[in-house]
Enzyme design. Structure first.
Site, mmCIF file in Angstrom:
data_model
loop_
_atom_site.group_PDB
_atom_site.id
_atom_site.type_symbol
_atom_site.label_atom_id
_atom_site.label_comp_id
_atom_site.label_asym_id
_atom_site.label_seq_id
_atom_site.Cartn_x
_atom_site.Cartn_y
_atom_site.Cartn_z
ATOM 1 N N SER A 96 1.618 10.840 -4.252
ATOM 2 C CA SER A 96 2.733 11.228 -3.385
ATOM 3 C C SER A 96 3.956 10.376 -3.678
ATOM 4 O O SER A 96 3.846 9.246 -4.167
ATOM 5 C CB SER A 96 2.352 11.030 -1.920
ATOM 6 O OG SER A 96 2.346 9.647 -1.590
ATOM 7 N N ASP A 97 5.132 10.917 -3.373
ATOM 8 C CA ASP A 97 6.291 10.048 -3.275
ATOM 9 C C ASP A 97 6.034 9.097 -2.108
ATOM 10 O O ASP A 97 5.233 9.380 -1.206
ATOM 11 C CB ASP A 97 7.563 10.865 -3.050
ATOM 12 C CG ASP A 97 8.810 10.130 -3.543
ATOM 13 O OD1 ASP A 97 8.755 8.896 -3.682
ATOM 14 O OD2 ASP A 97 9.832 10.790 -3.786
ATOM 15 N N TRP A 98 6.724 7.962 -2.111
ATOM 16 C CA TRP A 98 6.399 6.893 -1.165
ATOM 17 C C TRP A 98 6.653 7.336 0.282
ATOM 18 O O TRP A 98 7.763 7.752 0.625
ATOM 19 C CB TRP A 98 7.206 5.653 -1.515
ATOM 20 C CG TRP A 98 6.473 4.693 -2.412
ATOM 21 C CD1 TRP A 98 6.368 3.344 -2.235
ATOM 22 C CD2 TRP A 98 5.725 4.984 -3.612
ATOM 23 N NE1 TRP A 98 5.597 2.791 -3.242
ATOM 24 C CE2 TRP A 98 5.189 3.768 -4.089
ATOM 25 C CE3 TRP A 98 5.430 6.146 -4.305
ATOM 26 C CZ2 TRP A 98 4.396 3.695 -5.234
ATOM 27 C CZ3 TRP A 98 4.637 6.085 -5.455
ATOM 28 C CH2 TRP A 98 4.138 4.873 -5.895
#
Length: 788
Positions: free
Chosen positions: A220-222
């Site tokens: 995932s993106d952060w």
């Protein structure tokens, strides 16, 4: 090594622990199965490592728009190899790059971090980047999957887009890098057609993992994972950062209650271990890593890529390359302090930056004037600085040297700092001014700050975060200033202290002590620059955007150069007809003065060696090799696709596949400079073209006086276009030839170039196609017809 056997050795809590970050940048080690920590790092122009700090410098390469301007897959592949070398040096296994979203709108805030408006060019360059990095045993994670083409409300926006447009435009580069064997992929924050991408099973499980057969890791993106069951079933394998988040105990409970099958968890673990095996972080006891390739000279490559990316848009009277060594009036704030990179997660700290002033001074007589300063924020002082980590009693826990007065540790503190004892971070620097008078000092950051000059407090305030994007605290923090009287030649001790600590094992320290010299005012500065230009043989104005214009976290409001730079350029050009404008920007800007200057050279965000590369190109040691990877408008309002602002949480991609040059041609408008445009220092003829099926052979001749490089571009158009673009890029190649030399190049057009997406899937459209070759989409020199 049997990964399934290793999975069988793990209990459910251990498996799930492996699917969330152990901290900001890594996954946990499991020594009992031979798994080391898996360390990730931001890119794409360098490898930052676990510490976002000048204490751990990185090679800073030109921006992705600059890489794309080379149109050179071999050069981009070599860039990837260098990045792998840098990653290994810093103990990084996974590079969080490249960014392969498209230039849908020129207002996109991370335009500079993406390659192009064209899906084919983006896909080919992205694949070369992936292959180069992974040849070095380091994983890539092409991002942001998918339709993350702007920044406004990026956490919550819902992109409305049809299947055909997704397939033919926005998914196409991701399909190409998956085909190239990417070991990872990063899901975006945004939603697509009502479902957030970390939960989008149809696209992640169905298309990426299923249809394309992607066997890598989906991270995932952060902070993008916001659910337990939906994200676990949606195809995301790893939720970053950690160790806290919506998985952990909640995901274990969901598995035990049957809401998520343990086999789904096993598949995620399998992908983590497969990636670990590929990057050498999973091995039997006593295992050895393979020998590495010959080391790459990062400084030399940064200089070469910069020159190869520089794009000559205008060269009236063949002013460039410069003859002899004329006296140069060098003007502009970016001439002395170059904007070498965009803001946000793409930022790294190089151990050196060669400014245009430094590079050109090494070649001839240069006289410098500021002209005007468009920067909204003050730059940090480039002086040796000490970062002191203090406990609650004010005692020093550790000291670390920095290259500038910028403190930045996002995620990891230095290894010798106990986060549990940390109470504050103090920067100390000695500064001797050149000018007497009122100097400005600034603090950019969030929270309480105390600034002292020679022990006297000059600032003691709390700075509040503006807006509702928490990432702005370290990507684009607010700034406050104070004026102090300083005397030239006298050393001063500068000090700024900020409370800090580690929370859940992670640190967030991000602030800057900025500085500006006394100024006589903008009118006087412009007048001084004009007089300097009038007195010199050639004037070079370096115009730039600023951190407030091009950065992660927000989109642009307009395409104007900030401040009074347009006024400055017009005044300098009126004073000296031999004026060269160097545009230091990562994405399009308006140039109302373009017809009044002799030459315009676009340097993009050129990386740390900009000064040397600029001298190479201006004096003719190197040819400006760049061609535009995106179309540049005359004015923002001329652009066919602009909107990046959600309405009721949605942005519809109603323009369909008509973005970039495809949209310009559909609307019948001419931009300032077309996709593919770029001048060199020689001329070329396109002598012949032969096309049979998907194979195209071209003969081109260097008809000019010096050796040169040409980017051959091949476009397809359907004789019966239906609802397809007037033409689309189908192939390209970079050729080189001596004066008078003819070279042949053969291009094999991909099958996808002749296909469209239908309800039944990809379908080849039979019929006649025109194959056109030339120097840009608007400068086509040879054509042939093929029948499919």
């Amino acid at each position: 090594m049997d990964i399934d056997e290793l999975i069988n050795q793990l209990d459910l809590p251990t498996k799930i622990r492996l699917l969330t970050g152990a901290d900001m940048w890594s996954l946990p080690a499991i020594p009992e199965i031979g798994l080391d920590r898996l360390v990730m790092s931001d890119g794409p122009i360098g490898v930052r490592g676990e510490q976002w700090s000048s204490a751990d410098p990185s090679i800073a390469l030109p921006s992705p728009t600059a890489l794309a301007a080379t149109w050179d897959v071999d050069l981009v592949r070599q860039v990837g190899r260098l990045l792998a070398q840098e990653a290994r040096r810093k103990g990084v296994h996974v590079l969080l790059a490249p960014t392969i979203n498209l230039h849908r709108s020129p207002l996109g805030g991370r335009h500079f971090e993406c390659f192009s408006e064209d899906p084919h060019l983006t896909g080919e360059l992205g694949a070369a980047y992936v292959e180069g990095v992974q040849e070095g045993g380091v994983a890539t994670t092409p991002k942001h999957f998918v339709a993350n083409d702007f920044e406004t409300d990026r956490f919550t926006v819902d992109v409305k887009v049809t299947d055909r447009v997704l397939r033919e435009a926005y998914l196409a580069p991701f399909e190409r890098v998956a085909e190239a064997g990417a070991w990872g992929m990063m899901t975006a924050y945004n939603s697509v057609n009502g479902t957030t991408m970390t939960e989008h099973s149809a696209l992640v499980n169905g298309v990426l993992k299923g249809e394309w057969g992607f066997d890598g890791l989906v991270v995932s993106d952060w902070t993008a994972v916001r659910s337990t069951e939906a994200a676990a079933l949606g195809g995301t394998d790893v939720a970053m950062p950690g160790p806290f988040g919506p998985w952990g105990d909640k995901l274990e409970e969901a598995v035990r209650e049957g809401r998520v099958l343990e086999s789904a968890v096993d598949d995620k673990v399998r992908r983590v271990l497969r990636l670990a095996s590929r990057v050498g972080a999973l091995r039997p006891a006593g295992g050895t890593t393979s020998a590495q390739a010959e080391p790459i000279d990062g400084v030399a490559l940064a200089r070469e890529v910069a020159a190869r990316s520089f794009t000559l848009l205008r060269n009236d009277g063949d002013l460039l390359p410069l003859a002899g060594t004329p006296t140069l009036a060098l003007i502009g704030s970016a001439a002395d302090e170059a904007r070498i990179m965009g803001g946000g997660s793409a930022q790294v700290f190089p151990d050196r930056t060669v400014s245009p002033l430094q590079g050109l001074e090494a070649r001839g007589e240069v006289r410098y004037a500021l002209g005007t300063d468009p920067r909204v924020r003050l730059a940090p002082l480039a002086v040796p600085t000490t970062a002191q980590f203090l406990d609650a009693g004010g005692d020093v826990l550790a000291e670390h040297p920095l290259a500038t007065t910028e403190a930045r540790w996002v995620g990891q503190l230095p290894s010798d700092v106990d986060g549990g004892l940390l109470s504050a971070v103090r920067l100390r620097a000695a500064y001797t001014p050149d000018l007497t008078g009122p100097h400005e000092l600034s603090v950019a950051g969030v929270g309480p700050f105390t600034v002292r000059v020679d022990g006297a407090t000059v600032f003691d305030e709390t700075i509040e975060l503006e807006g509702d994007d928490p990432a702005a605290a370290f990507l684009s923090p607010p700034e406050k200033r104070v004026v102090v009287e300083l005397v030239a030649g006298r050393p001063y001790e500068l000090e700024v202290t900020h409370p800090a600590g580690a929370f859940s094992g992670m640190a967030f320290v991000a602030y800057t002590l900025g500085h500006a010299n006394p100024s006589p005012g903008e009118d006087a500065l412009i007048a001084e620059a004009v007089e300097l230009a009038r007195s010199c043989e050639v004037a070079v104005v370096v115009a730039s955007t600023t951190l407030e214009v091009e950065s992660e976290g927000f989109d642009r409001k307009d395409l104007r150069l900030p401040g009074r730079q347009d006024e400055l350029i017009a005044a300098v050009a009126a004073a000296n007809p031999r004026t060269i404008v160097v545009v230091n920007a990562g994405s399009p800007v308006e140039m109302p003065w373009v017809s009044d200057v002799a030459a315009v050279l676009l340097t993009w965000f050129p990386g740390q060696e900009v000064g040397h590369a600029l001298a190479d190109v201006l004096y003719g040691d190197a040819e400006p090799g760049g061609r535009l990877p995106t179309t540049w408008p005359v004015r923002l309002e001329d652009s066919p696709v602009v909107n990046v602002t959600p309405v009721e949480g949605e942005v519809p991609y109603d323009e369909g596949v008509f973005i970039g040059y495809r949209a310009w041609e559909k609307r019948g408008r001419a931009p300032a400079f077309w996709f593919g445009h770029g001048l060199g220092y020689t001329t070329w003829s396109y002598d012949s073209i032969a096309a049979e099926g998907s194979t195209v052979t071209l003969a081109v001749t260097n008809t000019g006086p010096r050796r040169g490089r040409e980017v051959v571009q091949v476009y397809l158009s359907a004789v019966t276009p239906d609802d397809r673009p007037a033409r689309w890029l189908a192939g390209f190649d970079v050729v080189e030839a001596a004066p008078g030399e003819t070279v042949l190049t053969t291009l094999f057009l991909p099958q996808r170039a002749f296909q469209v997406w239908t309800e039944e899937g990809w379908s080849t459209v039979p019929g006649e196609y025109t194959v056109e070759a030339g120097r840009s989409v608007a400068d086509l020199r040879a054509s042939a017809t093929v029948k499919i």
